[in-house]
Write a protein that holds these residues in place. Structure first.
Motif, PDB file in Angstrom:
ATOM      1  N   THR A 176     -12.224   7.444  -4.126  1.00 51.80           N
ATOM      2  CA  THR A 176     -11.013   7.345  -4.936  1.00 51.80           C
ATOM      3  C   THR A 176      -9.777   7.012  -4.101  1.00 51.80           C
ATOM      4  O   THR A 176      -8.884   6.320  -4.572  1.00 51.80           O
ATOM      5  N   THR A 177      -9.726   7.489  -2.857  1.00 55.40           N
ATOM      6  CA  THR A 177      -8.525   7.251  -2.063  1.00 55.40           C
ATOM      7  C   THR A 177      -8.349   5.777  -1.740  1.00 55.40           C
ATOM      8  O   THR A 177      -7.238   5.300  -1.565  1.00 55.40           O
ATOM      9  N   LEU A 232      -0.332   4.971   0.011  1.00 53.71           N
ATOM     10  CA  LEU A 232      -0.886   5.642   1.192  1.00 53.71           C
ATOM     11  C   LEU A 232       0.111   6.567   1.876  1.00 53.71           C
ATOM     12  O   LEU A 232      -0.262   7.359   2.740  1.00 53.71           O
ATOM     13  N   ASN A 255     -17.547  11.174  -5.221  1.00 44.81           N
ATOM     14  CA  ASN A 255     -16.360  10.620  -4.564  1.00 44.81           C
ATOM     15  C   ASN A 255     -16.653  10.166  -3.139  1.00 44.81           C
ATOM     16  O   ASN A 255     -15.747   9.852  -2.385  1.00 44.81           O
ATOM     17  N   TYR A 264      -2.873  10.676  -1.450  1.00 38.35           N
ATOM     18  CA  TYR A 264      -3.732   9.662  -0.823  1.00 38.35           C
ATOM     19  C   TYR A 264      -3.999   9.968   0.647  1.00 38.35           C
ATOM     20  O   TYR A 264      -4.353   9.068   1.405  1.00 38.35           O
ATOM     21  N   GLN A 317      -6.859   2.111  -9.448  1.00 36.85           N
ATOM     22  CA  GLN A 317      -7.176   2.909 -10.639  1.00 36.85           C
ATOM     23  C   GLN A 317      -8.264   2.246 -11.483  1.00 36.85           C
ATOM     24  O   GLN A 317      -9.120   2.928 -12.060  1.00 36.85           O
ATOM     25  N   TYR A 350      -7.982   1.613   3.896  1.00 32.99           N
ATOM     26  CA  TYR A 350      -7.852   2.325   2.620  1.00 32.99           C
ATOM     27  C   TYR A 350      -7.420   1.423   1.460  1.00 32.99           C
ATOM     28  O   TYR A 350      -6.789   1.883   0.539  1.00 32.99           O
ATOM     29  N   GLN A 351      -7.713   0.129   1.545  1.00 33.68           N
ATOM     30  CA  GLN A 351      -7.420  -0.744   0.411  1.00 33.68           C
ATOM     31  C   GLN A 351      -8.700  -1.477   0.047  1.00 33.68           C
ATOM     32  O   GLN A 351      -9.155  -2.356   0.781  1.00 33.68           O
ATOM     33  N   SER A 364      -9.595   3.285  -3.683  1.00 34.79           N
ATOM     34  CA  SER A 364      -9.838   2.427  -4.847  1.00 34.79           C
ATOM     35  C   SER A 364      -8.618   2.308  -5.738  1.00 34.79           C
ATOM     36  O   SER A 364      -7.900   3.291  -5.953  1.00 34.79           O
ATOM     37  N   ARG A 424      -4.141  16.541   1.846  1.00 37.69           N
ATOM     38  CA  ARG A 424      -4.086  17.048   0.475  1.00 37.69           C
ATOM     39  C   ARG A 424      -4.918  18.323   0.304  1.00 37.69           C
ATOM     40  O   ARG A 424      -4.799  19.011  -0.714  1.00 37.69           O
ATOM     41  N   ASP A 469     -12.705   8.454   1.208  1.00 39.36           N
ATOM     42  CA  ASP A 469     -13.587   8.645   0.055  1.00 39.36           C
ATOM     43  C   ASP A 469     -13.375   7.510  -0.950  1.00 39.36           C
ATOM     44  O   ASP A 469     -12.536   6.625  -0.745  1.00 39.36           O
ATOM     45  N   ASN A 491       0.827  -1.217   0.000  1.00 43.27           N
ATOM     46  CA  ASN A 491       0.000   0.000   0.000  1.00 43.27           C
ATOM     47  C   ASN A 491       0.860   1.265   0.000  1.00 43.27           C
ATOM     48  O   ASN A 491       0.608   2.219   0.730  1.00 43.27           O
TER      49      ASN A 491
END
Lengths: 307, 406
Positions: free
Chosen positions: B324-325, A223, B266, A228, B329, B357-358, B327, A233, B322, A220
């Motif tokens: 996109t973070t 991250l 998103n 990310y 591509q 987040y995965q 997911s 951000r 969210d 990952n």
């Protein structure tokens, strides 16, 4: 993209950041591991940063260390590129100083911190207990930053260019400039394994991201990148450490900072804004940099509905 | 002019405006369903009254931290009705305390249950239902035909199917909750029975069937093709039988299978972190799926406890996550992304690191098969409506969006 390889030369290598280096028993990295680490750095085009313990290394180590371009992070000034100090004391040096202290020490000794700033070309104050800040601490920190800002302003008016990370970095930056652990830098520990940063090694030796035999394996990896990090951000506290280790410790995710880290960074950002404004009253100052905008929050999380 | 409509999935009570608070009252269940994600069920971890009371005192005592307009007090197991005495005591205490404290949730609350239905008819359960009727939502899980249901939903010791014991309680349940919906779960072995199961549930009088594939990586080669064929047969059955006016099946939605805008669309689909779960030890979780008994390979994610309160820092990743973070591509670029769900707990459990987040993508090929069948369903239905002169009226009456939050 990776740019730096941090090599801990000893189990007791000094901490230069938020984490504590808890190991007390000296144990040098093996010469073979050091050589392999340097070779890895050369092949991956990484700038090497050696982190030293508080004792003199054997000559055979010095010879290997000098075999590649590098910088030295040391707890003593001799031959250092960065000097790490763990308490407030007088200093007179021509190299950058990292000062690791707790909040109470900073709140009580701001004058001495100004004296240290005058004795070094750059002073990086690292607060070692950011995660413990309370609302009262935030108030106290705001006042300390204002007092330090007044001193920095005086130095600028005198024609000097002091660098105090808490106040001057934000004025000089045009974008985020944070920790970079796992993204732009990785750490090689004395056991021959790679870690996101030294703190991850000291927390749990099993938490490695590869080794010299098998190479890097950062799961990952995305991250660790700013893009990310949902809170960061959107943020313009560009000087924030955005400490990946503190993120994981406090929120369980490497890409999410705690409330405390965000507020501390925004108090610094706002103090930088004041400083920028005050210095510009005396004349042109960093005209290539835009004015730091006024904002009405201290934690971007609180305005997430507006993103 | 008629007010012609097609029945769609009904909205959850106070959807988007309510806080969902779950008491894990027991980790015991009469059944050992083969697809159950609860890997650590046991008869020992029953919530003591003292823990429930302290949890309620903490939650109602921190009104400022729970600003949602309404609350759904959710009871989950195992099988929640095994602890009907405790639940009754909890609900009495909640009602009294919300009133005594003049809490903004008083008169804006629901008690919610998802039950296997086995002891639905029992006196204590019925007495509780009678007492709380106006504030209750109860979903009984029945998976379809006896054959399909008994494939998975078996008793834990005898492995006997539970269909008959559930089906006998369906008329009573529907009499008390005529608009109730059932939840059907599909794993690999269930695929051949989807069509007959949904139509069977309709025949029992259940007008809303909420059905989904499990998120876990259980799918075999060719399952997507079989799934697509089953859904197309189901589409034929629903449309040819005219069920679409009065019965809903969540497999089919007009809003399914469209590309999603990276900026405007998103948001996180899953409600983990907006919810709160409490276990027998008094620990708080962002959702039940993060408790130890729900996780195959990861440590539980505890965000506080009834003594120390909620650690708000541990909620930050859930509340800022969210689409996109998390997911890959491939998902961001996917041209049929809308309606592709995820479970934050399964994402965490299946991830390579300890992160939420995965995104787990085991369901990808099943979603794509569903989209193809869904396209078939709507094209067939539109044509039928057109030929019957009802298309215009349908377009005028349909809902504008169909966002679903877990």
């Amino acid at each position: 993209m990776l740019q730096y390889l941090i090599i801990l030369l000893d189990e007791t290598s000094t901490s230069f950041c938020h984490y504590e280096a808890p190991k007390k028993e000296r144990k040098l990295i093996s010469l073979d591991t050091l050589r392999q680490g340097i070779r890895f750095g050369m092949m991956e085009n990484l700038m090497i940063q050696y982190v030293y313990p508080d004792y003199e290394l054997p000559d055979e180590y010095k010879e290997v260390i000098e075999s590649i371009d590098h910088s030295k992070i040391k707890p003593m000034a001799e031959d250092a590129d960065v000097l790490v100090m763990n308490k407030i004391e007088a200093v007179q040096t021509d190299i950058p100083v990292v000062l690791r202290i707790g909040k109470q020490e900073l709140f009580a000794h701001q004058k001495e911190v100004v004296a240290m700033l005058k004795g070094a070309p750059r002073l990086n104050v690292v607060l070692t207990d950011v995660e413990t800040f309370t609302d009262e601490d935030f108030d106290a920190y705001k006042k300390v930053l204002a007092a330090l800002s007044a001193e920095v302003e005086k130095l600028y008016v005198e024609g000097k260019s002091p660098q105090l990370n808490l106040l001057t970095d934000r004025m000089m930056l045009s974008q985020m400039n944070n920790c970079g652990a796992g993204d732009t830098s990785i750490t090689l520990a004395p056991n021959g394994k790679f870690y996101v940063c030294p703190a991850f090694y000291y927390d749990d030796e099993a938490d490695s991201i590869g080794d010299l035999e098998q190479g890097l394996d950062i799961k990952n990896k995305q991250l660790y990148k700013l893009s990310y990090a949902p809170i960061c951000r959107h943020c313009d506290a560009w000087q924030c450490k955005r400490c990946i280790w503190l993120n994981r410790k406090t929120t369980l995710e490497v890409n999410t900072p705690s409330h405390e880290q965000c507020v501390v960074a925004h108090l610094e950002r706002n103090a930088s804004r004041e400083l920028q404004h005050n210095i510009r009253k005396h004349g042109t100052f960093l005209p290539e940099h835009e004015e730091i905008k006024e904002i009405d929050y201290l934690d971007p999380f609180d305005v997430r509905e507006d993103w | 002019m008629s007010d012609y409509t097609i029945r769609e999935q009904s909205n959850t009570w106070q959807e988007g405006a309510s806080k969902n608070i779950t008491f894990i009252v027991t980790k015991d269940c009469q059944l050992a369903c083969k697809y159950c994600y609860l890997v650590g069920k046991n008869a020992k971890e029953r919530m003591p009254w003292s823990v429930a009371k302290e949890a309620i005192d903490y939650i109602l005592g921190h009104e400022g931290d729970f600003r949602e307009e309404a609350v759904i007090w959710d009871f989950i197991g195992g099988e929640p009705f095994l602890e009907i005495d405790l639940i009754d005591k909890i609900c009495d205490y909640l009602k009294n305390e919300m009133f005594r404290r003049n809490h903004h949730w008083f008169n804006s609350y629901r008690f919610s249950f998802s039950t296997n239905g086995i002891n639905y008819h029992e006196e204590k359960v019925q007495r509780y239902i009678e007492k709380n009727r106006n504030h209750l939502s109860i979903g009984v899980t029945i998976d379809g035909t006896e054959l399909k249901h008994d494939l998975n939903r078996v008793y834990k010791h005898s492995e006997r199917g539970s269909y008959k014991d559930v089906a006998r309680n369906i008329p009573l349940w529907l009499q008390q909750f005529p608009n109730a919906a059932t939840k059907v779960t599909i794993s690999s072995a269930d695929i051949p029975y989807i069509k007959e199961s949904v139509l069977h549930l309709y025949s029992l009088g259940i007008h809303e069937v909420n059905i989904n594939c499990v998120f876990e990586d259980v799918w075999n080669e060719g399952d997507d093709k079989l799934f697509e064929e089953q859904l197309m047969q189901l589409a034929d059955g629903i449309i040819d039988g005219g069920y679409y006016t009065d019965y809903a099946c969540s497999f089919f939605s007009e809003y399914l299978g469209k590309p999603l805008d990276i900026e405007r669309e998103n948001q996180n689909w899953c409600g983990a972190g907006k919810m709160l779960s409490i276990d027998a030890a008094g620990n708080f979780y962002p959702c039940t799926r993060f408790a130890a008994y729900s996780l195959r390979s990861k440590k539980p994610v505890i965000i506080g406890n009834i003594h120390d309160g909620i650690d708000k820092n541990k909620l930050r990743p859930f509340l800022t996550l969210d689409r996109t973070t998390q997911s890959p591509q491939e998902c961001i670029d996917c041209e049929v992304a809308s309606g592709c769900a995820w479970c934050q707990g399964e994402n965490y459990d299946a991830a390579d690191t300890n992160t939420i987040y995965q995104r787990a993508t085991a369901i990808c090929k099943m979603h794509k098969a569903r989209v193809r069948a869904n396209n078939y369903y709507w094209n067939k239905l539109y044509r039928k409506l057109e030929l019957e002169g009802q298309r215009e009226e349908f377009e005028k009456n349909k809902k504008k969006s169909n966002d679903v939050i877990c």
